[in-house]
Design a protein around this motif. Structure first.
Motif, mmCIF file in Angstrom:
data_model
loop_
_atom_site.group_PDB
_atom_site.id
_atom_site.type_symbol
_atom_site.label_atom_id
_atom_site.label_comp_id
_atom_site.label_asym_id
_atom_site.label_seq_id
_atom_site.Cartn_x
_atom_site.Cartn_y
_atom_site.Cartn_z
ATOM 1 N N GLU A 1 4.562 2.744 5.303
ATOM 2 C CA GLU A 1 4.902 1.407 4.363
ATOM 3 C C GLU A 1 3.708 0.929 3.731
ATOM 4 O O GLU A 1 3.671 0.652 2.721
ATOM 5 C CB GLU A 1 6.068 0.697 4.863
ATOM 6 N N ASP A 2 2.643 0.606 4.680
ATOM 7 C CA ASP A 2 1.615 -0.030 4.314
ATOM 8 C C ASP A 2 0.675 0.865 3.176
ATOM 9 O O ASP A 2 0.026 0.388 2.428
ATOM 10 C CB ASP A 2 0.748 -0.534 5.440
ATOM 11 N N ARG A 3 0.527 2.045 3.921
ATOM 12 C CA ARG A 3 -0.099 3.046 2.795
ATOM 13 C C ARG A 3 0.597 3.214 1.467
ATOM 14 O O ARG A 3 0.049 3.096 0.558
ATOM 15 C CB ARG A 3 -0.006 4.343 3.383
ATOM 16 N N ASP A 4 1.846 3.254 1.350
ATOM 17 C CA ASP A 4 2.674 3.450 0.193
ATOM 18 C C ASP A 4 2.287 2.246 -0.580
ATOM 19 O O ASP A 4 2.238 2.253 -2.106
ATOM 20 C CB ASP A 4 4.247 3.755 0.468
ATOM 21 N N ALA A 5 2.436 0.885 0.087
ATOM 22 C CA ALA A 5 2.239 -0.430 -0.759
ATOM 23 C C ALA A 5 1.023 -0.489 -1.388
ATOM 24 O O ALA A 5 0.448 -0.759 -2.520
ATOM 25 C CB ALA A 5 2.528 -1.621 -0.069
ATOM 26 N N ARG A 6 0.049 -0.131 -0.454
ATOM 27 C CA ARG A 6 -1.668 -0.043 -0.978
ATOM 28 C C ARG A 6 -1.869 1.033 -2.117
ATOM 29 O O ARG A 6 -2.476 0.474 -2.970
ATOM 30 C CB ARG A 6 -2.443 0.025 0.225
ATOM 31 N N LEU A 7 -1.159 2.113 -1.950
ATOM 32 C CA LEU A 7 -1.345 3.125 -3.028
ATOM 33 C C LEU A 7 -0.774 2.562 -4.176
ATOM 34 O O LEU A 7 -1.077 2.991 -5.249
ATOM 35 C CB LEU A 7 -0.654 4.395 -2.745
ATOM 36 N N ALA A 8 0.622 1.892 -4.256
ATOM 37 C CA ALA A 8 1.191 1.672 -5.404
ATOM 38 C C ALA A 8 0.342 0.484 -6.103
ATOM 39 O O ALA A 8 0.108 0.191 -7.503
ATOM 40 C CB ALA A 8 2.469 1.023 -5.253
ATOM 41 N N GLU A 9 -0.227 -0.443 -5.084
ATOM 42 C CA GLU A 9 -1.175 -1.343 -5.677
ATOM 43 C C GLU A 9 -2.324 -0.759 -6.700
ATOM 44 O O GLU A 9 -2.780 -1.275 -7.686
ATOM 45 C CB GLU A 9 -1.430 -2.210 -4.669
ATOM 46 N N ALA A 10 -3.005 0.140 -5.970
ATOM 47 C CA ALA A 10 -4.213 0.752 -6.784
ATOM 48 C C ALA A 10 -3.623 1.394 -7.867
ATOM 49 O O ALA A 10 -4.282 1.332 -9.139
ATOM 50 C CB ALA A 10 -4.655 1.684 -5.619
#
Length: 168
Positions: free
Chosen positions: A6-15
């Motif tokens: 979830e953290d990876r997905d959120a950070r990727l979406a933010e980028a």
């Protein structure tokens, strides 16, 4: 899905949101960190390559494209984009034979993609395969143009695309 995912997905979406909002350097900083944390993640590698291209950092984009295409997990659209981006980057760096190889791979996987075919034609021109480059461009033009004059002569254009040296 785990907390890490979830953290990876959120950070990727933010980028990705930063890149699309016109903040590519901030996106790059996030994506470089994500790429280090998830070196086998094809989606992260693709997004990292893309943002390097946006910033004009083509040399730096190459290894990320290679990781993205070597891994698993890219959607069809992302794989198509990675092949187009990687081939275009190689062509822009003057690595024409490699670009042709990447574009041809893309065309095998996505034969209906006229952007891949058009960029391949440019790379074919660069390696001296002028006949194949011209044939490809004529085929794409005949198939996609809405210009009335092109459509009026579409059959002739398609015919000559197969043999530009034909004499009637």
């Amino acid at each position: 899905m785990t907390i890490i995912d979830e953290d990876r997905d959120a950070r990727l979406a933010e980028a990705v949101a930063l890149r699309t909002a016109g903040e590519p350097e901030q996106a790059r900083q996030l994506l470089v960190v994500l790429s280090a944390e998830f070196p086998a993640d094809a989606e992260v590698a693709y997004q990292t390559a893309w943002v390097h291209d946006v910033l004009g950092l083509e040399v730096e984009a190459v290894p990320f494209y290679e990781r993205a295409l070597a891994g698993q997990g890219l959607s069809g659209d992302d794989k198509r984009g990675a092949l187009l981006g990687y081939g275009s980057t190689l062509r822009g760096l003057g690595r024409y034979p490699e670009a042709v190889e990447v574009f041809r791979r893309g065309i095998v996987e996505f034969p209906e993609d006229n952007a891949l075919r058009t960029f391949c034609a440019m790379a074919l021109y660069n390696v001296g395969e002028h006949h194949d480059a011209m044939r490809t461009l004529l085929e794409v033009l005949a198939a996609t143009s809405s210009d009335p004059g092109i459509q009026r002569y579409r059959r002739a254009i398609e015919h000559y695309a197969t043999d530009l040296d034909a004499v009637e």
